[in-house]
Design a protein around this motif. Structure first.
Motif, mmCIF file in Angstrom:
data_model
loop_
_atom_site.group_PDB
_atom_site.id
_atom_site.type_symbol
_atom_site.label_atom_id
_atom_site.label_comp_id
_atom_site.label_asym_id
_atom_site.label_seq_id
_atom_site.Cartn_x
_atom_site.Cartn_y
_atom_site.Cartn_z
ATOM 1 N N SER A 173 0.829 -1.210 0.000
ATOM 2 C CA SER A 173 0.000 0.000 0.000
ATOM 3 C C SER A 173 0.860 1.255 0.000
ATOM 4 C CB SER A 173 -0.922 -0.005 1.226
ATOM 5 O OG SER A 173 -1.753 -1.145 1.233
ATOM 6 N N GLY A 176 2.437 1.554 -3.347
ATOM 7 C CA GLY A 176 1.431 1.893 -4.348
ATOM 8 C C GLY A 176 1.013 3.349 -4.285
ATOM 9 N N VAL A 177 0.850 3.877 -3.075
ATOM 10 C CA VAL A 177 0.468 5.287 -2.929
ATOM 11 C C VAL A 177 1.564 6.197 -3.466
ATOM 12 C CG1 VAL A 177 0.035 7.111 -1.247
ATOM 13 C CG2 VAL A 177 -1.102 4.920 -1.006
ATOM 14 N N LEU A 180 1.739 5.833 -7.276
ATOM 15 C CA LEU A 180 0.572 6.413 -7.934
ATOM 16 C C LEU A 180 0.622 7.937 -7.923
ATOM 17 C CD1 LEU A 180 -2.177 6.115 -9.279
ATOM 18 C CD2 LEU A 180 -3.203 5.915 -7.007
ATOM 19 N N GLU A 232 -13.458 -0.910 -5.301
ATOM 20 C CA GLU A 232 -12.483 -2.004 -5.222
ATOM 21 C C GLU A 232 -13.178 -3.358 -5.147
ATOM 22 O OE1 GLU A 232 -9.267 -1.458 -5.811
ATOM 23 O OE2 GLU A 232 -10.110 0.533 -6.130
ATOM 24 N N LEU A 280 -3.879 0.113 -8.924
ATOM 25 C CA LEU A 280 -4.711 -0.593 -7.950
ATOM 26 C C LEU A 280 -4.818 -2.079 -8.292
ATOM 27 C CD1 LEU A 280 -7.584 2.034 -7.562
ATOM 28 C CD2 LEU A 280 -5.752 1.564 -5.936
ATOM 29 N N SER A 283 -1.544 -3.863 -7.397
ATOM 30 C CA SER A 283 -1.459 -4.022 -5.946
ATOM 31 C C SER A 283 -2.345 -5.164 -5.464
ATOM 32 C CB SER A 283 -1.862 -2.714 -5.258
ATOM 33 O OG SER A 283 -1.893 -2.866 -3.852
ATOM 34 N N SER A 292 -5.193 -3.662 0.507
ATOM 35 C CA SER A 292 -4.154 -2.824 -0.082
ATOM 36 C C SER A 292 -4.736 -1.840 -1.089
ATOM 37 C CB SER A 292 -3.102 -3.709 -0.758
ATOM 38 O OG SER A 292 -2.122 -2.919 -1.392
ATOM 39 N N SER A 293 -5.524 -2.337 -2.036
ATOM 40 C CA SER A 293 -6.082 -1.448 -3.055
ATOM 41 C C SER A 293 -7.091 -0.471 -2.456
ATOM 42 C CB SER A 293 -6.739 -2.272 -4.168
ATOM 43 O OG SER A 293 -7.761 -3.097 -3.658
ATOM 44 N N ILE A 296 -4.957 2.300 -0.802
ATOM 45 C CA ILE A 296 -4.372 3.179 -1.820
ATOM 46 C C ILE A 296 -5.441 4.095 -2.413
ATOM 47 C CG2 ILE A 296 -3.231 3.236 -4.068
ATOM 48 C CD1 ILE A 296 -1.943 0.562 -3.346
ATOM 49 N N HIS A 297 -6.575 3.519 -2.740
ATOM 50 C CA HIS A 297 -7.687 4.284 -3.318
ATOM 51 C C HIS A 297 -8.154 5.368 -2.348
ATOM 52 C CE1 HIS A 297 -11.383 3.837 -6.169
ATOM 53 N NE2 HIS A 297 -11.179 5.101 -5.838
ATOM 54 N N TYR A 300 -5.514 8.165 -2.018
ATOM 55 C CA TYR A 300 -5.477 8.983 -3.236
ATOM 56 C C TYR A 300 -6.671 9.929 -3.290
ATOM 57 C CZ TYR A 300 -5.574 10.376 -8.101
ATOM 58 O OH TYR A 300 -5.612 11.125 -9.255
#
Length: 311
Positions: A173, A176-177, A180, A232, A280, A283, A292-293, A296-297, A300
């Motif tokens: 995560s 990914g953040v 992204l 997600e 996403l 990830s 995790s996704s 991140i979502h 963001y």
């Protein structure tokens, strides 16, 4: 061949005769191995055998190498999914055209008619959007439950499998953040140089954030909690996981990201949404769980709200 059989048979007799010594002390075990090996010399076909006198006799069993053969290396998504391959796209179409589009496009106008207000104030818009998103999430879970395989327990949908527990979703995560945000920043910078600076893209959202604490709180919950869980669950947990069972995970990420981008009905932000969907999706594939996704979502969207509020 006959001599080899006699040699093996003789060695087995010697081993059985001295079997009680195998559980003795190291010194006695060493004496046993020396005595056993000296007698073993009479069997020329077995004279190349070596024994370790320092360790007890053990049986080493190799692990089944096919334990994770259902996984595709990078991807931790299993091949077996809760939905039949024949019903994936029909379920997806049912969600988009029966839930997503009607609730996204016509819900606020319906609220306006019910409240007899030609124009909704920002706070009412924020609270209405939160209620509509929550309703869509509940109905989506119900739809996925009804279309899943009969013997599938839907509560397992958010649980990890064996391989997922070995992969650090928090690290994924964080990475990914960062990745992204860097990618979106670079693409935005490139677009600004090519097209020119862009004003606030969502004036309605800006108006809601500037209205009151209630509208800001409702907006935060809707965009940073309900929306990540909803999207997600649909685009990664359902669509990506289902189609990755019949194709390479890279292809599944691209297809699910394209659907994710198109479902937002925003031509202007379609490329950026596609990139977000790919990050996403990767990830989710690597971690194998939605935490995790979703994280991140959520982060963001929170960053987007903050930038919109400060603009």
């Amino acid at each position: 061949m006959q001599n080899s059989a006699k040699s093996v048979f003789g060695a087995m007799i010697l081993l059985i005769q001295h079997l009680p010594h195998l559980h003795s002390t190291v010194a006695k075990r060493e004496q046993f191995y020396d005595k056993f090996y000296s007698k073993l010399r009479h069997f020329p076909h077995l004279c190349s055998f070596k024994f370790n006198s320092k360790a007890p006799l053990k049986c080493f069993c190799s692990k089944n190498q096919t334990t994770h053969e259902a996984f595709q290396g990078f991807s931790a998504l299993p091949r077996d999914t809760p939905w039949d391959n024949d019903t994936v796209w029909s379920t997806m179409a049912l969600y988009i055209f029966s839930l997503h589009i009607p609730l996204s496009l016509g819900s606020l106008s319906l609220v306006s008619q019910l409240m007899h207000m030609p124009i909704l104030d920002p706070q009412t818009k924020a609270l209405s959007r939160l209620a509509i998103q929550t309703l869509e999430f509940i109905l989506t879970l119900l739809l996925l439950k009804l279309t899943a395989k009969p013997n599938y327990r839907f509560r397992n949908f958010f649980r990890d499998n064996e391989l997922c527990s070995k992969r650090n979703w928090i690290f994924a995560s964080a990475f990914g953040v960062g990745f992204l945000l860097s990618l979106v920043f670079l693409t935005s910078l490139l677009a600004e140089r090519v097209i020119g600076p862009k004003a606030v893209s969502n004036l309605v959202l800006k108006e809601i954030l500037d209205c009151s604490n209630i509208s800001r709180t409702a907006c935060f919950i809707a965009y940073c909690v309900v929306t990540p869980f909803l999207e997600e669950t649909v685009y990664r947990g359902f669509l990506l996981a289902s189609i990755s069972s019949e194709m390479q995970w890279q292809q599944a990420v691209v297809i699910s990201s394209a659907v994710f981008s198109a479902a937002h009905l925003s031509v202007e932000n379609s490329l950026q949404l596609f990139i977000i969907g790919c990050v996403l999706g990767c990830s989710y594939c690597w971690t194998g769980n939605l935490r995790s996704s979703i994280l991140i979502h959520s982060l963001y969207n929170a960053m987007t709200l903050l930038l919109t509020y400060l603009s």
